[in-house]
Design an enzyme around this catalytic site. Structure first.
Site, PDB file in Angstrom:
ATOM      1  N   GLN A 136      -2.501  -0.687   0.718  1.00 25.61           N
ATOM      2  CA  GLN A 136      -3.432  -1.073  -0.545  1.00 25.61           C
ATOM      3  C   GLN A 136      -2.835  -2.140  -1.459  1.00 25.61           C
ATOM      4  O   GLN A 136      -3.450  -2.651  -2.505  1.00 25.61           O
ATOM      5  CB  GLN A 136      -3.223   0.027  -1.659  1.00 25.61           C
ATOM      6  CG  GLN A 136      -4.415   1.556  -0.751  1.00 25.61           C
ATOM      7  CD  GLN A 136      -4.001   2.530  -1.740  1.00 25.61           C
ATOM      8  OE1 GLN A 136      -3.325   3.386  -1.660  1.00 25.61           O
ATOM      9  NE2 GLN A 136      -5.174   2.610  -2.461  1.00 25.61           N
ATOM     10  N   HIS A 150      -4.730   5.997   4.616  1.00 23.83           N
ATOM     11  CA  HIS A 150      -4.624   4.590   4.700  1.00 23.83           C
ATOM     12  C   HIS A 150      -3.721   3.670   5.932  1.00 23.83           C
ATOM     13  O   HIS A 150      -4.000   2.658   6.106  1.00 23.83           O
ATOM     14  CB  HIS A 150      -4.029   4.416   3.336  1.00 23.83           C
ATOM     15  CG  HIS A 150      -5.027   4.248   2.306  1.00 23.83           C
ATOM     16  ND1 HIS A 150      -6.117   3.456   2.228  1.00 23.83           N
ATOM     17  CD2 HIS A 150      -4.987   5.175   1.079  1.00 23.83           C
ATOM     18  CE1 HIS A 150      -6.733   3.781   1.009  1.00 23.83           C
ATOM     19  NE2 HIS A 150      -6.054   4.658   0.245  1.00 23.83           N
ATOM     20  N   HIS A 181      -4.826  11.739   2.236  1.00 25.05           N
ATOM     21  CA  HIS A 181      -5.603  10.554   1.666  1.00 25.05           C
ATOM     22  C   HIS A 181      -4.660   9.361   2.289  1.00 25.05           C
ATOM     23  O   HIS A 181      -5.007   8.384   2.435  1.00 25.05           O
ATOM     24  CB  HIS A 181      -5.948  10.702   0.170  1.00 25.05           C
ATOM     25  CG  HIS A 181      -6.441   9.661  -0.229  1.00 25.05           C
ATOM     26  ND1 HIS A 181      -7.672   9.565  -0.787  1.00 25.05           N
ATOM     27  CD2 HIS A 181      -5.812   8.412  -0.601  1.00 25.05           C
ATOM     28  CE1 HIS A 181      -8.049   8.418  -1.259  1.00 25.05           C
ATOM     29  NE2 HIS A 181      -6.910   7.705  -1.343  1.00 25.05           N
ATOM     30  N   GLU A 182      -3.249   9.673   1.608  1.00 26.74           N
ATOM     31  CA  GLU A 182      -2.395   8.377   1.822  1.00 26.74           C
ATOM     32  C   GLU A 182      -2.096   8.019   3.436  1.00 26.74           C
ATOM     33  O   GLU A 182      -2.043   6.736   3.638  1.00 26.74           O
ATOM     34  CB  GLU A 182      -1.217   8.578   0.904  1.00 26.74           C
ATOM     35  CG  GLU A 182      -1.294   8.678  -0.349  1.00 26.74           C
ATOM     36  CD  GLU A 182      -1.974   7.491  -1.249  1.00 26.74           C
ATOM     37  OE1 GLU A 182      -2.124   6.462  -0.615  1.00 26.74           O
ATOM     38  OE2 GLU A 182      -2.723   7.910  -2.222  1.00 26.74           O
ATOM     39  N   GLY A 198      -1.219   8.574  -5.718  1.00 29.83           N
ATOM     40  CA  GLY A 198      -0.470   8.038  -4.602  1.00 29.83           C
ATOM     41  C   GLY A 198      -0.893   6.501  -4.251  1.00 29.83           C
ATOM     42  O   GLY A 198      -2.019   5.977  -4.732  1.00 29.83           O
ATOM     43  N   CYS A 223     -10.249   6.660  -5.231  1.00 29.86           N
ATOM     44  CA  CYS A 223      -9.122   5.992  -4.339  1.00 29.86           C
ATOM     45  C   CYS A 223      -8.992   4.498  -5.248  1.00 29.86           C
ATOM     46  O   CYS A 223     -10.110   3.886  -5.554  1.00 29.86           O
ATOM     47  CB  CYS A 223      -9.760   5.637  -3.155  1.00 29.86           C
ATOM     48  SG  CYS A 223      -8.550   4.451  -1.946  1.00 29.86           S
ATOM     49  N   LEU A 224      -7.801   4.103  -5.269  1.00 26.76           N
ATOM     50  CA  LEU A 224      -7.528   2.804  -5.922  1.00 26.76           C
ATOM     51  C   LEU A 224      -8.217   1.551  -5.385  1.00 26.76           C
ATOM     52  O   LEU A 224      -8.245   0.584  -5.996  1.00 26.76           O
ATOM     53  CB  LEU A 224      -5.933   2.657  -6.275  1.00 26.76           C
ATOM     54  CG  LEU A 224      -5.316   3.720  -6.971  1.00 26.76           C
ATOM     55  CD1 LEU A 224      -3.609   3.717  -7.013  1.00 26.76           C
ATOM     56  CD2 LEU A 224      -5.806   3.754  -8.568  1.00 26.76           C
TER      57      LEU A 224
END
Length: 194
Positions: free
Chosen positions: A51, A145, A141-142, A46, A99-100
């Site tokens: 991000q 953000h 999670h997304e 995701g 996480c990216l």
């Protein structure tokens, strides 16, 4: 289409709520296409607009699931209804998230095992579905953000202490850190040859 740099923990856009998407124009479609390419290059599941430095409420995902939902999609202005979240300690073996924007590290976190998701697709049309298991985790999670939270902001006391040590050691207390998927080494080791 272009691969976009992924910003890291210290970037302010990751720590403030994103603005709702109100215009479905060519610029938005280009952002979605660029995010798709970036997500593929990152080997992630995701990617939220903050991000890549864009403070808008949208994310894309690529996650095979058993919920009857396409494994690739875009969700704009999502609203989640969460099932119950256990109060037990998270299991480091089965509940570790990464996480990216916190690249190369993972920590265990309890999440709801079921969510109802509603929002809009890339054309501005309503969508609604239920997600379970890890797919539900991806949705939470997304969406976090988009609310200005990283998963490390939700860790229990023990894992928060460890994540803060990483932030200090990596220099992620300030803006300016990023990585470019497909160009920089994959922080999670997906590009390593066995």
């Amino acid at each position: 289409m272009a691969i976009l740099p992924i910003v890291v923990h210290g970037n302010p856009v990751l720590h403030r709520p994103a603005a709702p998407v109100t215009t479905f124009d060519e610029e938005l479609q280009k952002l979605i296409a660029d995010m798709e390419e970036t997500l593929d290059a990152s080997n992630g599941v995701g990617l939220a607009a903050p991000q890549v430095g864009v403070g808008l409420r949208l994310f894309n995902y690529h996650f095979p699931n058993t919920d009857g939902v396409p494994e690739r999609g875009v969700i704009i202005n999502p609203v989640l209804t969460l099932g119950k979240i256990s109060t037990q300690d998270p299991d480091p073996d089965t509940e570790e998230e990464g996480c990216l924007s916190f690249p190369g590290y993972g920590f265990p976190l309890k999440r709801a095992d079921w969510v109802s998701v509603s929002g809009l697709n890339e054309k501005g049309e309503p969508l609604k579905f239920e997600a379970t298991g890890w797919f539900a985790r991806v949705m939470q999670h997304e969406t976090d953000h988009l609310d200005g939270k990283l998963y490390v902001n939700r860790l229990n006391k023990k894992w928060t202490a460890r994540s803060k040590k990483v932030i200090m050691r990596e220099g992620w207390t300030v803006d300016g850190n990023s990585w470019l998927p497909g160009t920089d080494p994959d922080p999670f080791g997906h590009d390593m040859v066995d």
